[in-house]
Scaffold this motif. Structure first.
Motif, PDB file in Angstrom:
ATOM      1  N   LEU A 145      -6.564  -1.290  16.121  1.00  0.00           N
ATOM      2  CA  LEU A 145      -6.657  -0.096  15.269  1.00  0.00           C
ATOM      3  C   LEU A 145      -5.391   0.079  14.436  1.00  0.00           C
ATOM      4  CD1 LEU A 145      -8.407   2.483  17.632  1.00  0.00           C
ATOM      5  CD2 LEU A 145      -9.319   1.519  15.505  1.00  0.00           C
ATOM      6  N   TYR A 189      -5.531  -2.585  11.640  1.00  0.00           N
ATOM      7  CA  TYR A 189      -6.518  -2.330  10.583  1.00  0.00           C
ATOM      8  C   TYR A 189      -6.171  -1.080   9.771  1.00  0.00           C
ATOM      9  CZ  TYR A 189      -9.233  -5.868  13.068  1.00  0.00           C
ATOM     10  OH  TYR A 189      -9.645  -7.032  13.668  1.00  0.00           O
ATOM     11  N   LYS A 190      -5.611  -0.078  10.419  1.00  0.00           N
ATOM     12  CA  LYS A 190      -5.197   1.106   9.666  1.00  0.00           C
ATOM     13  C   LYS A 190      -4.024   0.789   8.752  1.00  0.00           C
ATOM     14  CE  LYS A 190      -6.998   4.649  12.794  1.00  0.00           C
ATOM     15  NZ  LYS A 190      -6.728   5.887  13.547  1.00  0.00           N
ATOM     16  N   ARG A 191      -3.151  -0.091   9.198  1.00  0.00           N
ATOM     17  CA  ARG A 191      -2.053  -0.512   8.317  1.00  0.00           C
ATOM     18  C   ARG A 191      -2.588  -1.304   7.123  1.00  0.00           C
ATOM     19  NH1 ARG A 191       1.782  -3.945  10.630  1.00  0.00           N
ATOM     20  NH2 ARG A 191       3.418  -3.172   9.241  1.00  0.00           N
ATOM     21  N   SER A 214      -1.924   7.954   2.522  1.00  0.00           N
ATOM     22  CA  SER A 214      -2.663   8.715   3.530  1.00  0.00           C
ATOM     23  C   SER A 214      -1.779   9.048   4.733  1.00  0.00           C
ATOM     24  CB  SER A 214      -3.889   7.912   3.991  1.00  0.00           C
ATOM     25  OG  SER A 214      -4.521   8.568   5.076  1.00  0.00           O
ATOM     26  N   THR A 242     -12.766   2.528  17.458  1.00  0.00           N
ATOM     27  CA  THR A 242     -12.413   3.873  17.929  1.00  0.00           C
ATOM     28  C   THR A 242     -13.382   4.335  19.010  1.00  0.00           C
ATOM     29  OG1 THR A 242     -11.456   4.456  15.777  1.00  0.00           O
ATOM     30  CG2 THR A 242     -12.082   6.279  17.218  1.00  0.00           C
ATOM     31  N   ILE A 285     -13.112   0.001  12.067  1.00  0.00           N
ATOM     32  CA  ILE A 285     -12.208   0.979  12.692  1.00  0.00           C
ATOM     33  C   ILE A 285     -13.010   1.995  13.497  1.00  0.00           C
ATOM     34  CG2 ILE A 285     -10.704   2.957  12.174  1.00  0.00           C
ATOM     35  CD1 ILE A 285      -9.455   1.233   9.946  1.00  0.00           C
ATOM     36  N   GLY A 341      -2.085   8.518  12.605  1.00  0.00           N
ATOM     37  CA  GLY A 341      -2.939   7.851  13.586  1.00  0.00           C
ATOM     38  C   GLY A 341      -2.275   6.600  14.158  1.00  0.00           C
ATOM     39  N   CYS A 342      -1.608   5.843  13.285  1.00  0.00           N
ATOM     40  CA  CYS A 342      -0.887   4.650  13.741  1.00  0.00           C
ATOM     41  C   CYS A 342       0.254   5.022  14.679  1.00  0.00           C
ATOM     42  CB  CYS A 342      -0.339   3.875  12.543  1.00  0.00           C
ATOM     43  SG  CYS A 342      -1.594   3.011  11.571  1.00  0.00           S
ATOM     44  N   GLU A 351     -13.235   0.248   7.296  1.00  0.00           N
ATOM     45  CA  GLU A 351     -13.510   1.583   7.840  1.00  0.00           C
ATOM     46  C   GLU A 351     -14.619   1.542   8.881  1.00  0.00           C
ATOM     47  OE1 GLU A 351     -12.169   4.411   4.077  1.00  0.00           O
ATOM     48  OE2 GLU A 351     -14.245   3.696   4.188  1.00  0.00           O
ATOM     49  N   LEU A 402      -3.697   8.435   8.141  1.00  0.00           N
ATOM     50  CA  LEU A 402      -3.659   7.067   8.651  1.00  0.00           C
ATOM     51  C   LEU A 402      -2.309   6.768   9.301  1.00  0.00           C
ATOM     52  CD1 LEU A 402      -5.453   5.008   5.829  1.00  0.00           C
ATOM     53  CD2 LEU A 402      -6.239   5.317   8.184  1.00  0.00           C
ATOM     54  N   LEU A 433      -5.488  -0.723   5.749  1.00  0.00           N
ATOM     55  CA  LEU A 433      -6.014   0.326   4.867  1.00  0.00           C
ATOM     56  C   LEU A 433      -4.892   0.958   4.049  1.00  0.00           C
ATOM     57  CD1 LEU A 433      -8.731   2.456   6.743  1.00  0.00           C
ATOM     58  CD2 LEU A 433      -8.999   1.169   4.616  1.00  0.00           C
TER      59      LEU A 433
END
Length: 330
Positions: A281, A284-286, A296, A265, A261, A302-303, A258, A299, A288
């Motif tokens: 990003l 890393y969000k994947r 989420s 960002t 990220i 956002g991806c 986090e 998330l 998470l």
């Protein structure tokens, strides 16, 4: 060469040039025939040894002749030589190939011959009936110096980096990993876009972590600070991004994920067309989603938004981004 105006040569000049080239070809073929004839007869003489040098100066990629040269040493010259003489011969071989590398730094056979020379250097004169290792240590130390001088000239020469790793792994007295880490710091500080230096740094850190010489958590925080400076300096260079992903690993540390990220960002806000920022990003969000927050929607959304921007920005990889979007169930 590009942007260099060509000068028209007269027919006489062209004819003279062709004659010179023909003469060089005939000389090369004659030397080649002579060397290969000696090889077929298993000629291990000093004359044969010197003839291989003449041929290799013309064509350093002739690996058969490098092999023949080593066989002459093993079968003809070494058996008649003292250990001190063998050391001097191999030192001369290393000097000869140093000159060859300056002109041909990417010829594998030269690097291979240097390795063979180092591995055959005698230990050294006996001290109190025990081999002193003086000759071996002197040659390996000198070889490390040569490799590092080549990296001073071209810090991204991966042949020199690979060869330097070989030297460090095999020299009689090893360099400490902490000093090696300091060496990579200097190289990275001089040029963030040095993939080989980042790669070498990762190897040194693993050894230091596994041996307990460095605390993984504390040192990783310092590494993230170092690599973040590189990312902000040149967000389009992939070397630091690849190292950053290595530090993140499989993304088991949620707090770390986090935090990074958020750092990326903020970088993307400053550099809105940074492809590597967007790709990282998404990655890393994947992670998470996979490891910590599988449900989420924020998330996932956002991806999807980042992947949509990447499709426009990087159409060559459109179908890859489309498939990643589908994997998110969108």
């Amino acid at each position: 060469m590009h942007h260099v105006k060509r000068i028209r040569q007269s027919p006489e000049a062209l004819a003279e040039k062709k004659l010179r080239e023909k003469s060089k070809i005939e000389e090369y073929l004659a030397v080649t025939d002579g060397v290969l004839s000696r090889k077929k007869k298993q000629d291990w003489s000093m004359d044969a040894f010197q003839s291989t040098q003449r041929l290799l100066q013309i064509n350093p990629e002739f690996y058969t002749v490098w092999n023949y040269r080593r066989n002459i040493l093993l079968n003809g010259i070494f058996p008649q030589s003292t250990p001190e003489e063998i050391n001097n011969i191999l030192s001369n071989e290393l000097s000869m190939t140093t000159a060859a590398l300056k002109a041909n730094p990417k010829v594998y056979w030269i690097w291979n011959h240097r390795r063979w020379c180092l591995e055959n250097v005698p230990d050294g004169p006996e001290r109190n009936e025990t081999p002193s290792m003086e000759w071996r240590q002197a040659n390996w130390d000198k070889e490390l110096f040569v490799a590092e001088k080549m990296l001073d000239a071209d810090a991204r020469n991966f042949h020199a980096w690979n060869y330097r790793r070989y030297i460090l792994a095999n020299m009689p007295t090893r360099r400490t990993e902490t000093s090696e880490l300091a060496y990579t710091s200097r190289k990275i500080g001089a040029n963030f876009s040095n993939f080989s230096a980042w790669h070498q740094r990762s190897k040194s850190l693993v050894v230091l972590w596994e041996s307990g010489q460095l605390d993984p958590v504390e040192s990783k925080d310092k590494e993230f600070e170092l690599v973040s400076n590189a990312l902000y300096t040149d967000p389009d260079d992939q070397s630091a991004w690849i190292y950053h992903r290595w530090l993140i690993g499989s993304g088991e540390n949620k707090e770390q994920l986090e935090r990074e990220i958020q750092v990326i960002t903020e970088l993307l806000q400053e550099q809105p067309d940074s492809k590597w920022s967007m790709e990282s990003l998404v990655h890393y969000k994947r992670l998470l989603l996979q490891n910590h927050s599988p449900d989420s929607q924020a998330l996932k959304q956002g991806c999807v938004e980042l992947l949509s921007r990447l499709m426009d920005l990087d159409p060559m990889r459109y179908f890859r981004y489309r498939d990643l979007t589908r994997d998110l169930g969108q």
